[in-house]
Design an enzyme around this catalytic site. Sequence first.
Site, PDB file in Angstrom:
ATOM      1  N   LYS A 154       0.878  -1.168   0.000  1.00 59.19           N
ATOM      2  CA  LYS A 154       0.000   0.000   0.000  1.00 59.19           C
ATOM      3  C   LYS A 154       0.918   1.221   0.000  1.00 59.19           C
ATOM      4  CE  LYS A 154      -4.263  -1.176   0.709  1.00 59.19           C
ATOM      5  NZ  LYS A 154      -5.220  -1.261  -0.415  1.00 59.19           N
ATOM      6  N   ASP A 179      -0.395  -0.543  -4.615  1.00 55.88           N
ATOM      7  CA  ASP A 179      -1.798  -0.126  -4.708  1.00 55.88           C
ATOM      8  C   ASP A 179      -1.915   1.283  -4.152  1.00 55.88           C
ATOM      9  OD1 ASP A 179      -4.519   0.222  -4.697  1.00 55.88           O
ATOM     10  OD2 ASP A 179      -4.969  -1.493  -3.395  1.00 55.88           O
ATOM     11  N   GLU A 204      -1.715  -0.455  -9.102  1.00 60.10           N
ATOM     12  CA  GLU A 204      -3.167  -0.519  -8.933  1.00 60.10           C
ATOM     13  C   GLU A 204      -3.727   0.861  -8.596  1.00 60.10           C
ATOM     14  OE1 GLU A 204      -4.307  -3.495  -6.048  1.00 60.10           O
ATOM     15  OE2 GLU A 204      -6.419  -2.960  -6.105  1.00 60.10           O
ATOM     16  N   ASP A 229      -9.169  -0.876  -9.687  1.00 63.35           N
ATOM     17  CA  ASP A 229      -9.933  -1.470  -8.579  1.00 63.35           C
ATOM     18  C   ASP A 229     -11.177  -0.596  -8.375  1.00 63.35           C
ATOM     19  OD1 ASP A 229     -10.901  -2.317  -6.103  1.00 63.35           O
ATOM     20  OD2 ASP A 229      -9.043  -2.038  -5.005  1.00 63.35           O
ATOM     21  N   LYS A 253     -13.533  -7.699  -7.379  1.00 63.64           N
ATOM     22  CA  LYS A 253     -14.008  -7.930  -6.012  1.00 63.64           C
ATOM     23  C   LYS A 253     -15.510  -8.141  -6.107  1.00 63.64           C
ATOM     24  CE  LYS A 253     -10.714  -5.096  -3.440  1.00 63.64           C
ATOM     25  NZ  LYS A 253     -10.503  -3.851  -2.681  1.00 63.64           N
TER      26      LYS A 253
END
Length: 362
Positions: A154, A179, A204, A229, A253
């Site tokens: 992250k 991400d 991402e 995402d 997701k």
Amino acid sequence: MRKIEMPLRYPFQTHAGQVNDRELIIIEIMDIEGRKGFGEVTAFSTPFYTSETSESAWLVLRRIFLPAVNWHQIVHPSNMASQLSIWQGNRMAKAGLEAALWDLYGKQLNKSLSQLIGGSRSYVESGVVLSLADKLEEVIANYQNEGYRRYKLKIEKYKEGQMIDEIKAYAPSLPLMIDANGLYEEKDIPYLQSLDSKGLMMIEQPFRPGDFYLHQQLQNQLDTPLCLDESLTSLADVKQAVLMGSCQIINIKISRVGGMTEALAIHEWSRKNNIPVWCGGMVESGISKAHNIALASLDGFIIPGDISASARFWERDLIIPEVEVKQGRIKVPLDPGIGFKVDEEYLQFVTQNSYIFQPDIS
Ligand code: OSB
Ligand code: MG
């Protein structure tokens, strides 16, 4: 529906703060023969990832979705998505309800969820998220022992260039991605270009959702694939992103796209168009992980997803047995429905609040 709170083993640090206890909604649906299906609403207590929260989802389910469903016309889990399609958004609430139906449907037909949706793998490949709060060298060494096949960092704005270099110094061939959760802006394009030489598997969601144009501009200037995402809430979004060249990889997701039915449609389209997909994660309980494992058993899931062991997040999980990662893989269960037993004693223990809806099925 149960509102639950599960203590995390380690705090999960995000750009919007630290999560110590994970608030979730577990949905349990029972048929007239007494079989039960379980689903999970993975919205967070604050709207930092999508605009839903666990409280907003609770309210929408209770006040609007549950009373409006025509239960006589639900003969397949995908009927739920069609019935709820007249309402905008609230995808995580919709996804949790549909998930409970999928588990129940599998139990009714005596088939595993993976089998029901056409899964072909007996193992799924596992990836893990490195939280900003982690001591990276130590946790990476531990995760390498379990054989995790993809590592996701992250970001901490403008610091990840250096963090990547540090990681690569002790683990040169680590399959690594970052991400950004949409934290970068147009003015950061030169900085993002400086990451192109770092050998990342992908970047991402660099920019905020909705900005397909900006992602297209960046992808045109990078060799590193972009993966979206937050931007992708439906098959229509996925088509738009891919056909505009805004990304080359898709994070699916179940919760973000409103349920398994939409996730299956996205997988199918991506497979036909040779777009690699992987299954995203939501710091979720084993119930939701089990749905993810079934999804990731489909052909098109060729990149290890954010599907980690129960022990990555939890001291104790809601399912028996817990999800285990061995040599970087998770075995796809064969038992009916989600294929794991729900630990109803622990579920009761973490329940803060519950609501029972009894439809009129006379
Ligand atoms: O962007 O994928 C994300 C967790 C919370 C909100 C958003 C995200 C995440 C993760 C967690 O990355 C992944 C996991 O559950 O393993
Ligand atoms: Mg993400």
